[in-house]
Design a protein around this motif. Structure first.
Motif, PDB file in Angstrom:
ATOM      1  N   TRP A  68       0.854  -1.178   0.000  1.00  0.00           N
ATOM      2  CA  TRP A  68       0.000   0.000   0.000  1.00  0.00           C
ATOM      3  C   TRP A  68       0.901   1.243   0.000  1.00  0.00           C
ATOM      4  CZ3 TRP A  68      -5.016   0.416  -0.940  1.00  0.00           C
ATOM      5  CH2 TRP A  68      -5.821  -0.723  -0.790  1.00  0.00           C
ATOM      6  N   THR A  69       0.556   2.214  -0.838  1.00  0.00           N
ATOM      7  CA  THR A  69       1.330   3.445  -0.932  1.00  0.00           C
ATOM      8  C   THR A  69       0.424   4.646  -0.701  1.00  0.00           C
ATOM      9  OG1 THR A  69       2.859   2.463  -2.534  1.00  0.00           O
ATOM     10  CG2 THR A  69       2.794   4.870  -2.435  1.00  0.00           C
ATOM     11  N   VAL A  70       0.906   5.578   0.118  1.00  0.00           N
ATOM     12  CA  VAL A  70       0.201   6.842   0.345  1.00  0.00           C
ATOM     13  C   VAL A  70       0.710   7.863  -0.670  1.00  0.00           C
ATOM     14  CG1 VAL A  70      -0.220   8.731   1.965  1.00  0.00           C
ATOM     15  CG2 VAL A  70      -0.070   6.370   2.802  1.00  0.00           C
ATOM     16  N   PHE A  71      -0.233   8.507  -1.379  1.00  0.00           N
ATOM     17  CA  PHE A  71       0.120   9.538  -2.348  1.00  0.00           C
ATOM     18  C   PHE A  71      -0.214  10.912  -1.789  1.00  0.00           C
ATOM     19  CE2 PHE A  71       0.219   5.890  -5.031  1.00  0.00           C
ATOM     20  CZ  PHE A  71       1.057   6.209  -6.096  1.00  0.00           C
ATOM     21  N   PHE A  72       0.655  11.881  -2.112  1.00  0.00           N
ATOM     22  CA  PHE A  72       0.474  13.266  -1.689  1.00  0.00           C
ATOM     23  C   PHE A  72       0.239  14.139  -2.914  1.00  0.00           C
ATOM     24  CE2 PHE A  72       2.833  11.187   1.609  1.00  0.00           C
ATOM     25  CZ  PHE A  72       2.358  11.733   2.795  1.00  0.00           C
ATOM     26  N   GLN A  73      -0.714  15.052  -2.791  1.00  0.00           N
ATOM     27  CA  GLN A  73      -1.035  15.985  -3.872  1.00  0.00           C
ATOM     28  C   GLN A  73       0.110  16.989  -4.048  1.00  0.00           C
ATOM     29  OE1 GLN A  73      -4.226  16.000  -5.420  1.00  0.00           O
ATOM     30  NE2 GLN A  73      -3.593  17.549  -6.885  1.00  0.00           N
ATOM     31  N   VAL A  74       0.525  17.226  -5.299  1.00  0.00           N
ATOM     32  CA  VAL A  74       1.526  18.246  -5.567  1.00  0.00           C
ATOM     33  C   VAL A  74       1.061  19.099  -6.738  1.00  0.00           C
ATOM     34  CG1 VAL A  74       3.458  16.904  -4.663  1.00  0.00           C
ATOM     35  CG2 VAL A  74       2.880  16.733  -7.096  1.00  0.00           C
ATOM     36  N   GLU A  75       1.511  20.330  -6.754  1.00  0.00           N
ATOM     37  CA  GLU A  75       1.169  21.237  -7.851  1.00  0.00           C
ATOM     38  C   GLU A  75       2.088  21.039  -9.043  1.00  0.00           C
ATOM     39  OE1 GLU A  75       1.340  25.051  -6.045  1.00  0.00           O
ATOM     40  OE2 GLU A  75      -0.439  24.733  -4.802  1.00  0.00           O
ATOM     41  N   ASP A  76       3.342  20.645  -8.771  1.00  0.00           N
ATOM     42  CA  ASP A  76       4.317  20.450  -9.843  1.00  0.00           C
ATOM     43  C   ASP A  76       5.192  19.254  -9.481  1.00  0.00           C
ATOM     44  OD1 ASP A  76       6.708  20.627 -11.468  1.00  0.00           O
ATOM     45  OD2 ASP A  76       6.096  22.652 -12.003  1.00  0.00           O
ATOM     46  N   ALA A  77       4.997  18.142 -10.177  1.00  0.00           N
ATOM     47  CA  ALA A  77       5.728  16.912  -9.857  1.00  0.00           C
ATOM     48  C   ALA A  77       7.225  17.072 -10.096  1.00  0.00           C
ATOM     49  CB  ALA A  77       5.183  15.751 -10.686  1.00  0.00           C
ATOM     50  N   ASP A  78       7.613  17.846 -11.092  1.00  0.00           N
ATOM     51  CA  ASP A  78       9.041  18.020 -11.379  1.00  0.00           C
ATOM     52  C   ASP A  78       9.753  18.757 -10.240  1.00  0.00           C
ATOM     53  OD1 ASP A  78       9.162  16.865 -14.068  1.00  0.00           O
ATOM     54  OD2 ASP A  78       7.874  18.541 -14.628  1.00  0.00           O
ATOM     55  N   ILE A  79       9.143  19.841  -9.770  1.00  0.00           N
ATOM     56  CA  ILE A  79       9.754  20.614  -8.688  1.00  0.00           C
ATOM     57  C   ILE A  79       9.840  19.766  -7.421  1.00  0.00           C
ATOM     58  CG2 ILE A  79       9.401  22.558  -7.120  1.00  0.00           C
ATOM     59  CD1 ILE A  79       8.264  24.115  -9.488  1.00  0.00           C
ATOM     60  N   THR A  80       8.770  19.058  -7.090  1.00  0.00           N
ATOM     61  CA  THR A  80       8.757  18.254  -5.865  1.00  0.00           C
ATOM     62  C   THR A  80       9.745  17.106  -5.959  1.00  0.00           C
ATOM     63  OG1 THR A  80       6.406  18.791  -5.659  1.00  0.00           O
ATOM     64  CG2 THR A  80       7.271  17.083  -4.212  1.00  0.00           C
ATOM     65  N   THR A  81       9.871  16.494  -7.132  1.00  0.00           N
ATOM     66  CA  THR A  81      10.834  15.414  -7.323  1.00  0.00           C
ATOM     67  C   THR A  81      12.260  15.917  -7.111  1.00  0.00           C
ATOM     68  OG1 THR A  81       9.382  14.280  -8.881  1.00  0.00           O
ATOM     69  CG2 THR A  81      11.710  13.728  -8.983  1.00  0.00           C
ATOM     70  N   THR A  82      12.538  17.116  -7.586  1.00  0.00           N
ATOM     71  CA  THR A  82      13.866  17.707  -7.371  1.00  0.00           C
ATOM     72  C   THR A  82      14.125  17.924  -5.885  1.00  0.00           C
ATOM     73  OG1 THR A  82      13.817  18.810  -9.525  1.00  0.00           O
ATOM     74  CG2 THR A  82      15.324  19.701  -7.874  1.00  0.00           C
ATOM     75  N   ARG A  83      13.131  18.402  -5.161  1.00  0.00           N
ATOM     76  CA  ARG A  83      13.287  18.604  -3.716  1.00  0.00           C
ATOM     77  C   ARG A  83      13.590  17.284  -3.007  1.00  0.00           C
ATOM     78  NH1 ARG A  83       7.940  22.321  -2.489  1.00  0.00           N
ATOM     79  NH2 ARG A  83       8.690  24.291  -3.403  1.00  0.00           N
ATOM     80  N   ILE A  84      12.917  16.228  -3.436  1.00  0.00           N
ATOM     81  CA  ILE A  84      13.140  14.914  -2.826  1.00  0.00           C
ATOM     82  C   ILE A  84      14.594  14.485  -3.009  1.00  0.00           C
ATOM     83  CG2 ILE A  84      12.593  12.456  -3.053  1.00  0.00           C
ATOM     84  CD1 ILE A  84       9.716  13.329  -3.758  1.00  0.00           C
ATOM     85  N   ALA A 103       2.445  10.867 -11.993  1.00  0.00           N
ATOM     86  CA  ALA A 103       2.711  10.154 -10.741  1.00  0.00           C
ATOM     87  C   ALA A 103       4.203   9.956 -10.543  1.00  0.00           C
ATOM     88  CB  ALA A 103       1.998   8.806 -10.747  1.00  0.00           C
ATOM     89  N   VAL A 104       4.579   9.893  -9.271  1.00  0.00           N
ATOM     90  CA  VAL A 104       5.965   9.632  -8.868  1.00  0.00           C
ATOM     91  C   VAL A 104       5.930   8.641  -7.714  1.00  0.00           C
ATOM     92  CG1 VAL A 104       8.068  10.625  -7.880  1.00  0.00           C
ATOM     93  CG2 VAL A 104       6.729  11.937  -9.540  1.00  0.00           C
ATOM     94  N   LEU A 105       6.846   7.690  -7.713  1.00  0.00           N
ATOM     95  CA  LEU A 105       7.055   6.808  -6.582  1.00  0.00           C
ATOM     96  C   LEU A 105       8.435   7.095  -6.016  1.00  0.00           C
ATOM     97  CD1 LEU A 105       5.609   3.425  -7.917  1.00  0.00           C
ATOM     98  CD2 LEU A 105       4.524   5.041  -6.350  1.00  0.00           C
ATOM     99  N   ALA A 106       8.506   7.297  -4.706  1.00  0.00           N
ATOM    100  CA  ALA A 106       9.761   7.686  -4.069  1.00  0.00           C
ATOM    101  C   ALA A 106       9.882   6.998  -2.710  1.00  0.00           C
ATOM    102  CB  ALA A 106       9.817   9.207  -3.910  1.00  0.00           C
ATOM    103  N   ALA A 107      11.017   7.215  -2.062  1.00  0.00           N
ATOM    104  CA  ALA A 107      11.221   6.743  -0.694  1.00  0.00           C
ATOM    105  C   ALA A 107      11.935   7.839   0.070  1.00  0.00           C
ATOM    106  CB  ALA A 107      12.039   5.455  -0.668  1.00  0.00           C
ATOM    107  N   GLY A 115       4.197   8.264  -2.502  1.00  0.00           N
ATOM    108  CA  GLY A 115       3.967   8.675  -3.872  1.00  0.00           C
ATOM    109  C   GLY A 115       3.573  10.134  -3.985  1.00  0.00           C
ATOM    110  N   LEU A 116       3.711  10.669  -5.188  1.00  0.00           N
ATOM    111  CA  LEU A 116       3.243  12.011  -5.518  1.00  0.00           C
ATOM    112  C   LEU A 116       2.203  11.895  -6.618  1.00  0.00           C
ATOM    113  CD1 LEU A 116       6.681  13.861  -5.990  1.00  0.00           C
ATOM    114  CD2 LEU A 116       5.457  13.479  -3.848  1.00  0.00           C
ATOM    115  N   TRP A 117       1.222  12.784  -6.577  1.00  0.00           N
ATOM    116  CA  TRP A 117       0.223  12.838  -7.643  1.00  0.00           C
ATOM    117  C   TRP A 117      -0.024  14.283  -8.035  1.00  0.00           C
ATOM    118  CZ3 TRP A 117      -1.827  10.313 -11.399  1.00  0.00           C
ATOM    119  CH2 TRP A 117      -3.024  10.749 -12.001  1.00  0.00           C
ATOM    120  N   GLN A 118       0.173  14.571  -9.314  1.00  0.00           N
ATOM    121  CA  GLN A 118      -0.147  15.877  -9.876  1.00  0.00           C
ATOM    122  C   GLN A 118      -1.349  15.697 -10.789  1.00  0.00           C
ATOM    123  OE1 GLN A 118       3.014  17.838 -12.102  1.00  0.00           O
ATOM    124  NE2 GLN A 118       1.506  18.968 -13.307  1.00  0.00           N
ATOM    125  N   GLY A 119      -2.481  16.212 -10.374  1.00  0.00           N
ATOM    126  CA  GLY A 119      -3.696  16.041 -11.149  1.00  0.00           C
ATOM    127  C   GLY A 119      -4.919  16.071 -10.250  1.00  0.00           C
TER     128      GLY A 119
END
Length: 253
Positions: A68-84, A103-107, A115-119
């Motif tokens: 099971w994965t928890v997804f978080f809402q983001v406004e810009d997946a690229d910016i948030t992925t860079t922060r990660i 969508a993005v899957l991260a740890a 996870g991240l979700w933009q949409g």
């Protein structure tokens, strides 16, 4: 509830066998299932016609673990992925176009997947309301460090107009959206040394008014009890493992 960056917006299960997974969760929690606009490999679990969670037969095609994965809402997946990545965490998949979103899957730095979700997020879905999960909890080795990481990645408490913040309470850090507690980050003590025995993960707590009945149904359907029903500060809870190996929790409140 406000839809802004950093809010838990969905939970999804990666599975190897959609049919058997639907049979299991249908028996345990009474869920029904419908097709999703995200594609043939994705289904939506519903209760009383309302969305509860997603099921993706992606463990094989994407070579992902069953979980099971928890997804978080983001406004810009690229910016948030860079922060990660800048904060010592891992980006495993994405950003990828999925349906009309990304969508993005991260740890996180301790290894807990998320996870991240933009949409667009499912209409009416919000933790702690309706048929959405009753509670989300990060089990980690250092709750304060985790709060600093997620706070920096999602901008928690940066702008009070967004309505999302976090604060310390007893032995956990809690996340609030518009003043409502939606998730906790727990390690066993804010001032305690990190616990090396804790395997970091986000726990999803689904509503189960008849907790004992749901646990019995899970055992009968091939699941396993990891933690038997017990009283917690959020209500009576149990942690289970489905037949495919995914951990989840039930909460009677």
């Amino acid at each position: 509830m406000t839809s802004v960056s950093g809010i838990p917006c969905w939970v999804s299960l990666t599975t190897r066998d959609m049919r058997s997974t639907e049979e299991f969760y249908g028996a345990v929690l009474g869920w029904s299932f419908r097709d999703s606009p995200l594609g043939d490999e994705y289904r939506v679990a519903t209760e009383d016609g309302e969305p509860v969670a997603g099921l993706g037969e992606l463990a094989v095609t994407w070579q992902l673990p069953v979980r099971w994965t928890v997804f978080f809402q983001v406004e810009d997946a690229d910016i948030t992925t860079t922060r990660i990545a800048e904060r010592g965490a891992t980006v495993a998949v994405g950003p990828l176009a999925v349906g009309s979103g990304r969508a993005v899957l991260a740890a996180d730095p301790s290894g807990a997947p998320f996870g991240l979700w933009q949409g667009e997020q499912p209409r009416g879905w919000a933790v702690g309301t309706g048929h959405a999960p009753a509670w989300l909890e990060l089990r980690t080795r250092d709750a304060f460090d985790a709060a600093l990481f997620y706070g920096a990645v999602f901008g928690w408490a940066e702008d009070p107009r967004h309505g999302i913040s976090y604060e310390e309470q007893s032995d956990e850090v809690i996340v609030l959206v518009d003043g409502k507690t939606v998730a906790g980050l727990r390690d066993g003590g804010i001032e305690a040394a990190p616990d090396p025995r804790v395997r970091p993960r986000w726990e999803v707590f689904f509503r189960a008014p008849d907790l004992d009945g749901a646990v019995s149904a899970a055992i009968g359907a091939g699941g396993e009890v990891v933690l038997p029903p017990q009283d917690t500060e959020h209500g009576r809870a149990a942690t289970l493992r489905d037949p495919d190996g995914a951990l989840f929790s039930l909460l009677s409140i």
